[in-house]
Design a protein around this motif. Sequence first.
Motif, PDB file in Angstrom:
ATOM      1  N   ARG A 159     -11.284  -0.684 -34.247  1.00 48.73           N
ATOM      2  CA  ARG A 159     -11.187  -2.052 -34.771  1.00 48.73           C
ATOM      3  C   ARG A 159     -11.635  -3.067 -33.724  1.00 48.73           C
ATOM      4  O   ARG A 159     -12.362  -4.024 -34.042  1.00 48.73           O
ATOM      5  N   ALA A 160     -11.234  -2.869 -32.486  1.00 53.32           N
ATOM      6  CA  ALA A 160     -11.631  -3.788 -31.415  1.00 53.32           C
ATOM      7  C   ALA A 160     -13.141  -3.732 -31.188  1.00 53.32           C
ATOM      8  O   ALA A 160     -13.785  -4.769 -30.958  1.00 53.32           O
ATOM      9  N   VAL A 161     -13.716  -2.542 -31.259  1.00 55.68           N
ATOM     10  CA  VAL A 161     -15.164  -2.398 -31.107  1.00 55.68           C
ATOM     11  C   VAL A 161     -15.881  -3.140 -32.234  1.00 55.68           C
ATOM     12  O   VAL A 161     -16.863  -3.862 -31.998  1.00 55.68           O
ATOM     13  N   PHE A 162     -15.390  -2.992 -33.456  1.00 51.89           N
ATOM     14  CA  PHE A 162     -15.986  -3.681 -34.603  1.00 51.89           C
ATOM     15  C   PHE A 162     -15.913  -5.195 -34.417  1.00 51.89           C
ATOM     16  O   PHE A 162     -16.909  -5.907 -34.596  1.00 51.89           O
ATOM     17  N   ASP A 163     -14.741  -5.720 -34.058  1.00 48.79           N
ATOM     18  CA  ASP A 163     -14.566  -7.167 -33.911  1.00 48.79           C
ATOM     19  C   ASP A 163     -15.478  -7.738 -32.834  1.00 48.79           C
ATOM     20  O   ASP A 163     -16.111  -8.793 -33.026  1.00 48.79           O
ATOM     21  N   THR A 164     -15.553  -7.068 -31.703  1.00 51.38           N
ATOM     22  CA  THR A 164     -16.410  -7.533 -30.613  1.00 51.38           C
ATOM     23  C   THR A 164     -17.878  -7.535 -31.034  1.00 51.38           C
ATOM     24  O   THR A 164     -18.625  -8.465 -30.720  1.00 51.38           O
ATOM     25  N   SER A 165     -18.272  -6.519 -31.768  1.00 47.39           N
ATOM     26  CA  SER A 165     -19.661  -6.425 -32.214  1.00 47.39           C
ATOM     27  C   SER A 165     -20.005  -7.515 -33.224  1.00 47.39           C
ATOM     28  O   SER A 165     -21.083  -8.117 -33.161  1.00 47.39           O
ATOM     29  N   ILE A 166     -19.098  -7.784 -34.147  1.00 45.84           N
ATOM     30  CA  ILE A 166     -19.309  -8.868 -35.106  1.00 45.84           C
ATOM     31  C   ILE A 166     -19.461 -10.199 -34.375  1.00 45.84           C
ATOM     32  O   ILE A 166     -20.381 -10.992 -34.660  1.00 45.84           O
ATOM     33  N   GLN A 167     -18.583 -10.468 -33.428  1.00 40.19           N
ATOM     34  CA  GLN A 167     -18.645 -11.732 -32.684  1.00 40.19           C
ATOM     35  C   GLN A 167     -19.971 -11.872 -31.943  1.00 40.19           C
ATOM     36  O   GLN A 167     -20.578 -12.944 -31.922  1.00 40.19           O
ATOM     37  N   ARG A 168     -20.424 -10.787 -31.340  1.00 41.84           N
ATOM     38  CA  ARG A 168     -21.693 -10.827 -30.606  1.00 41.84           C
ATOM     39  C   ARG A 168     -22.848 -11.195 -31.527  1.00 41.84           C
ATOM     40  O   ARG A 168     -23.699 -12.025 -31.190  1.00 41.84           O
ATOM     41  N   TYR A 169     -22.888 -10.586 -32.712  1.00 43.51           N
ATOM     42  CA  TYR A 169     -23.967 -10.870 -33.647  1.00 43.51           C
ATOM     43  C   TYR A 169     -23.906 -12.312 -34.140  1.00 43.51           C
ATOM     44  O   TYR A 169     -24.925 -12.997 -34.214  1.00 43.51           O
ATOM     45  N   LEU A 170     -22.725 -12.765 -34.494  1.00 51.37           N
ATOM     46  CA  LEU A 170     -22.617 -14.126 -35.042  1.00 51.37           C
ATOM     47  C   LEU A 170     -22.896 -15.197 -34.003  1.00 51.37           C
ATOM     48  O   LEU A 170     -23.341 -16.298 -34.330  1.00 51.37           O
ATOM     49  N   GLN A 171     -22.679 -14.894 -32.724  1.00 55.18           N
ATOM     50  CA  GLN A 171     -23.011 -15.851 -31.665  1.00 55.18           C
ATOM     51  C   GLN A 171     -24.511 -16.116 -31.602  1.00 55.18           C
ATOM     52  O   GLN A 171     -24.945 -17.205 -31.197  1.00 55.18           O
ATOM     53  N   ILE A 172     -25.295 -15.118 -32.011  1.00 57.92           N
ATOM     54  CA  ILE A 172     -26.756 -15.295 -32.003  1.00 57.92           C
ATOM     55  C   ILE A 172     -27.169 -16.425 -32.941  1.00 57.92           C
ATOM     56  O   ILE A 172     -28.125 -17.163 -32.688  1.00 57.92           O
ATOM     57  N   PHE A 173     -26.414 -16.589 -34.036  1.00 59.67           N
ATOM     58  CA  PHE A 173     -26.767 -17.585 -35.042  1.00 59.67           C
ATOM     59  C   PHE A 173     -26.166 -18.959 -34.758  1.00 59.67           C
ATOM     60  O   PHE A 173     -26.466 -19.910 -35.460  1.00 59.67           O
ATOM     61  N   SER A 174     -25.286 -19.040 -33.770  1.00 61.78           N
ATOM     62  CA  SER A 174     -24.608 -20.323 -33.516  1.00 61.78           C
ATOM     63  C   SER A 174     -25.431 -21.241 -32.627  1.00 61.78           C
ATOM     64  O   SER A 174     -26.393 -20.818 -31.993  1.00 61.78           O
TER      65      SER A 174
END
Length: 277
Positions: free
Chosen positions: A262-277
């Motif tokens: 779960r922690a790996v998933f959350d960190t990965s999602i955050q990394r991807y969404l930061q690209i769009f911010s």
Amino acid sequence: MTISHALINHTTKPTICTTCGTQYPTASQLPELCPICNDDRQYIGDNGQTWMSLAILAKDRTIRFNKLNDQLYDLRISPAFAIGQRAFLILSESGNVLWDCLPYLDEQTVAFIQSKGGLKAIAISHPHYYSLMAEWSRIFDCPVYIHQNDSVWVQHPTPAVDYWEGDRKLLWDGMYLINTGGHFPGSCVLVQPDRLGKNRLFTGDSIYVARDRRAVTFMYSYPNHIPLPKKDIEQIRDRMADVSFDIIYGAFDWMTIAEKGRAVFDTSIQRYLQIFS
């Protein structure tokens, strides 16, 4: 239960796409190009469109079983064929599930699965792993769960296919499917609670385990390196929001995140969404 080769339709007619492993009906004319491979999420092989028969595969292929724990085996064709994914035999008190499917089936595999209680259902993550689902479901007399959003990709229609709708489908013994979307509109994952109360997550390519196993990724096309738009990654995040899980099992042999999934998933999602911010 004894299964004879006569019950497994090892037809000599080439009906299986050698690139993706999808089987086409023997009574139908083969398309010029496999629609699944001709889509930009996949590819036509370097030698052009080619086909294989089950009879040829049966000459030198077997299915390898690997016991992961008392409730779980992974299955893989050896030597590898087509995409080379693994399927999972999930053992459960109220009925076993095959997660994803393989483009081959033999007598030894049928006998082994029957010795474990057979199959209550087959659930498939996305069209690249539809493979030999019609034959598997016929032999084991069980339904195939595919999300309605991906029904257009089914090349071997069978009454066994249950096109489910919505974001989730409850199975039994605490198991359920989640339609994450992303890679395909109908892409799914399967959640299974283990005997210690922790959830295992089976992802196919819907959530793809990175090679170092410290991250997961989300793509429209993996072989062609086409990313997903922000809205699709947000949808995956939202549909997984209330799901706890520890182990992640991906589509290939090395794709297991053994803890803190779960922690790996959350960190990965955050990394991807930061690209769009």
